[in-house]
Design a protein around this motif. Structure first.
Motif, PDB file in Angstrom:
ATOM      1  N   UNK A   1      51.754  34.460  35.845  1.00 42.42           N
ATOM      2  CA  UNK A   1      51.441  33.263  36.617  1.00 42.42           C
ATOM      3  C   UNK A   1      49.935  33.018  36.652  1.00 42.42           C
ATOM      4  N   UNK A   2      49.167  34.077  36.951  1.00 44.01           N
ATOM      5  CA  UNK A   2      47.696  33.934  36.994  1.00 44.01           C
ATOM      6  C   UNK A   2      47.159  33.493  35.637  1.00 44.01           C
ATOM      7  N   UNK A   3      47.698  34.107  34.569  1.00 46.61           N
ATOM      8  CA  UNK A   3      47.215  33.757  33.234  1.00 46.61           C
ATOM      9  C   UNK A   3      47.531  32.302  32.897  1.00 46.61           C
TER      10      UNK A   3
ATOM     11  N   UNK B   1      39.108  34.602  42.367  1.00 46.51           N
ATOM     12  CA  UNK B   1      40.044  34.266  43.448  1.00 46.51           C
ATOM     13  C   UNK B   1      41.205  35.251  43.455  1.00 46.51           C
TER      14      UNK B   1
ATOM     15  N   UNK C   1      53.362  38.273  38.551  1.00 42.48           N
ATOM     16  CA  UNK C   1      52.056  37.887  39.059  1.00 42.48           C
ATOM     17  C   UNK C   1      51.046  37.630  37.926  1.00 42.48           C
ATOM     18  N   UNK C   2      50.966  38.558  36.967  1.00 39.86           N
ATOM     19  CA  UNK C   2      49.948  38.409  35.933  1.00 39.86           C
ATOM     20  C   UNK C   2      50.221  37.210  35.039  1.00 39.86           C
TER      21      UNK C   2
ATOM     22  N   UNK D   1      40.955  35.972  30.324  1.00 40.42           N
ATOM     23  CA  UNK D   1      40.154  34.839  30.805  1.00 40.42           C
ATOM     24  C   UNK D   1      39.530  35.161  32.155  1.00 40.42           C
ATOM     25  N   UNK D   2      40.334  35.706  33.052  1.00 37.72           N
ATOM     26  CA  UNK D   2      39.779  36.007  34.375  1.00 37.72           C
ATOM     27  C   UNK D   2      38.836  37.205  34.318  1.00 37.72           C
TER      28      UNK D   2
ATOM     29  N   UNK E   1      44.964  30.167  35.051  1.00 31.50           N
ATOM     30  CA  UNK E   1      43.580  30.346  34.623  1.00 31.50           C
ATOM     31  C   UNK E   1      43.331  29.861  33.201  1.00 31.50           C
ATOM     32  N   UNK E   2      44.403  29.681  32.417  1.00 29.91           N
ATOM     33  CA  UNK E   2      44.262  29.092  31.085  1.00 29.91           C
ATOM     34  C   UNK E   2      44.661  27.619  31.063  1.00 29.91           C
TER      35      UNK E   2
ATOM     36  N   UNK F   1      57.216  41.782  43.348  1.00 25.69           N
ATOM     37  CA  UNK F   1      56.290  40.810  42.767  1.00 25.69           C
ATOM     38  C   UNK F   1      55.386  40.205  43.844  1.00 25.69           C
ATOM     39  N   UNK F   2      54.086  40.127  43.539  1.00 22.20           N
ATOM     40  CA  UNK F   2      53.030  39.613  44.443  1.00 22.20           C
ATOM     41  C   UNK F   2      52.780  40.529  45.644  1.00 22.20           C
TER      42      UNK F   2
END
Ligand code: SF4
Lengths: 157, 404
Positions: free
Chosen positions: A92-94, B151, A89-90, B139-140, A97-98, B189-190
């Protein structure tokens, strides 16, 4: 949005410690982080990554730490697309978001490094090794973040 | 009715949400540890952010490289202090105060039903008290510091039903390792985990923290234990994606190498060179007590070093008051300042080529604690202590049965 390039292929469960060891955290420039990209796999890996715009991996890419250098070091090294059978998850988000396109492809066949890979994020397909595979397209919200150059670009807008 | 995650995230979004929904949420807290402070400041500066709208929701922990071991890290600490002062962020936990997740629970920074972010993957630990805690990248985190929002996708939930009671010598860590073996490193995951069942009421906050902490090693986004007497509550008609039932009375002490989780007996008693007791997974007073009970009146095996890193200053003080520290030090342990210590290979206690460490932490990737040619075996605090005495990976029950 279409991306293509030569693939560097990794295996399953390549976690954040292997992608970017914690001791190189604190470097803020992706171009400098690139010298340590994949170095958790061994000292020869940053050089191996050179010339590959696509990173291909198996299950559970990027597990463990939240460190986004695992993503931005790839960007600094010239990677423009990441394809994996599955993402943590992290990681993928990174990626999103980058501004680094990340596509999950559960049925990805075994590929050799150097294989040309093309993907269309909005249409939802990947072409590699002579086959075209359908993958879930990125939701418009996430595609919007990537096309805008990442989440922080919104603050500057 | 809904899962604990749906209840908490609905409150944070200001509208009813169900698993699968994408929503903008307003967290109650957004923290950052020192290993990400330089990058966070860099991002905020580059984005032209001059004002943080909610400094009271923010917080910083100097835990990963505390005290600093390089000029670069010392400079990040120093610049961080100035930055926080300028922006009116008063919650700075200094060098020696401890690990973020431990401090958050121990000092009551987070409450049941709240949503907390931290630029650290083990933020799932906060679920021990019913707070939805999850990690974010730098970044987030910068985005949340600048806007107060982000989000998020509402996760589906795996219900983990714990039955029975742990046998003596078997610990919360062994539950985590048993789950890891069952579910695999990406099996959650998720997803969120919700711990339920007859055994949960008897678990201490420390044990609940260990369970929720290691949920991220299964890929989970969050892990929640329903609070004993506060909102949110388990709803009988919540929809779960999957249910896992675990009989705690059938568990035995376990250990883990990368890609291999098994009962200790299966490893064939490999020799160890370093034992590490600490981390956000197992560096609490309860963990130090368990190790001390085994080390009392004994000595570390020749050629073995054992590092003890309290998860926080409060843990260290309790260990001092109770005589636990004296027991550990008399056995030959090395005490380090509270914080992450050797866990991420950033300072102190690195492993050399060919060495093997038994650690109470949660991660064992090659190279994490130093040499890529070293092995990290994950295990419970009691197993760490027993192995340090025997010089080999050892089932703690062997030393509990025979008095020292
Ligand atoms: S103790 Fe280890 S796992 Fe926990 S926050 Fe520190 S470095 Fe991360």
């Amino acid at each position: 949005m279409r991306v293509s390039g030569s693939a560097l292929v990794l295996g399953d469960d390549i976690n954040a410690d292997l992608l970017y060891p914690a001791r190189y955290m604190g470097i803020t420039q992706p171009e400098r982080q690139a010298a340590h990209a994949l170095s958790g796999l061994g000292p020869e890996w940053p050089a191996r990554l050179a010339g590959h715009a696509v990173l291909v991996a198996g299950e559970n890419l990027g597990g463990g730490s939240a460190r986004e250098e695992a993503v931005t070091a790839l960007l600094g090294a010239g990677v423009r697309l990441v394809v994996a059978r599955g993402f943590s998850r992290l990681f993928f988000r990174n990626c999103i978001n980058n501004g680094l396109p990340a596509l999950a492809c559960a049925g990805l066949p075994a590929l050799d490094s150097g294989t040309p890979v093309t993907a269309d994020l909005a249409e939802g397909w990947i072409e590699a090794g002579g086959a075209r595979l359908a993958v879930p397209a990125l939701p418009p919200e996430l595609l919007g973040i990537i096309q805008g150059g990442g989440l922080l670009a919104r603050l500057r807008a | 009715m809904t899962t604990l995650s749906e209840q908490i995230l609905s409150r944070a979004a200001g509208r009813p949400l169900r698993a699968g929904d994408m929503a903008e949420v307003t967290p109650d807290h957004c923290f950052v540890p020192d290993d990400t402070i330089a990058l966070l400041m860099h991002h905020l500066e580059r984005a032209g952010v001059t004002r943080l709208p909610h400094p009271e929701r923010l917080g910083v922990f100097y835990d990963h490289f505390a005290p600093a071991e390089t000029v670069e890290h010392a400079t990040a600490h120093a610049e961080g202090r100035r930055f926080l002062k300028r922006h009116g962020v008063s919650r700075l936990f200094e060098v020696g105060e401890g690990i973020s997740h431990q401090i958050c629970v121990e000092q009551g920074l987070v409450r049941p039903g709240e949503l907390a972010f931290n630029a650290d993957s083990h933020t799932t630990t906060l679920g021990a008290i019913g707070c939805f805690g999850t990690g974010l990248g730098a970044t987030e985190t910068a985005y949340v510091w600048a806007t107060g929002r982000i989000w998020l996708r509402v996760p589906t939930t795996i219900r983990v039903v714990l039955e029975g009671a742990l046998a003596p010598g078997v610990a919360a860590k062994d539950i985590c390792l048993a789950l890891l073996r069952l579910v695999g490193p990406a099996g959650a995951t998720y997803r969120a985990l919700e711990f339920q069942g007859g055994a949960v009421a008897a678990l201490s906050v420390a044990q609940r923290m260990t369970l929720c902490n290691m949920a991220v090693e299964l890929g989970a986004k969050a892990a929640l234990v329903p609070p004993d007497s506060a909102w949110p509550r388990v709803s009988p008609d919540a929809v779960y994606e999957r249910e896992i039932v675990l009989d705690l009375s059938a568990l035995e002490p376990m250990a883990a190498l990368p890609g291999r989780v098994a009962p200790i007996a299966d490893f064939g008693a490999p020799e160890i060179h370093q034992a590490f007791l600490g981390t956000c997974t197992n560096g609490r007073i309860e963990d130090l007590r368990e190790a001390a009970a085994i080390l009392a009146g004994r000595r570390l095996a020749p050629g073995v070093r054992m590092l003890v890193t309290p998860a926080s200053r409060a843990v260290q003080s309790a260990a001092l008051r109770e005589g636990v520290l004296a027991t550990l030090l008399e056995a030959g342990c090395v005490l380090t300042p509270p914080g992450c210590g050797a866990c991420a290979g950033l300072h102190m206690g690195l492993l050399g080529d060919g060495e093997r460490c038994v650690s109470s932490g949660s991660r064992n990737a090659p190279g994490r604690m130093g040499s890529r040619a070293a092995d990290i075996l994950l295990a419970s605090p009691a197993t760490v202590a027993a192995s340090a005495v025997a010089g080999r990976l050892t089932d703690p029950r062997l030393l509990m049965e025979s008095p020292a």
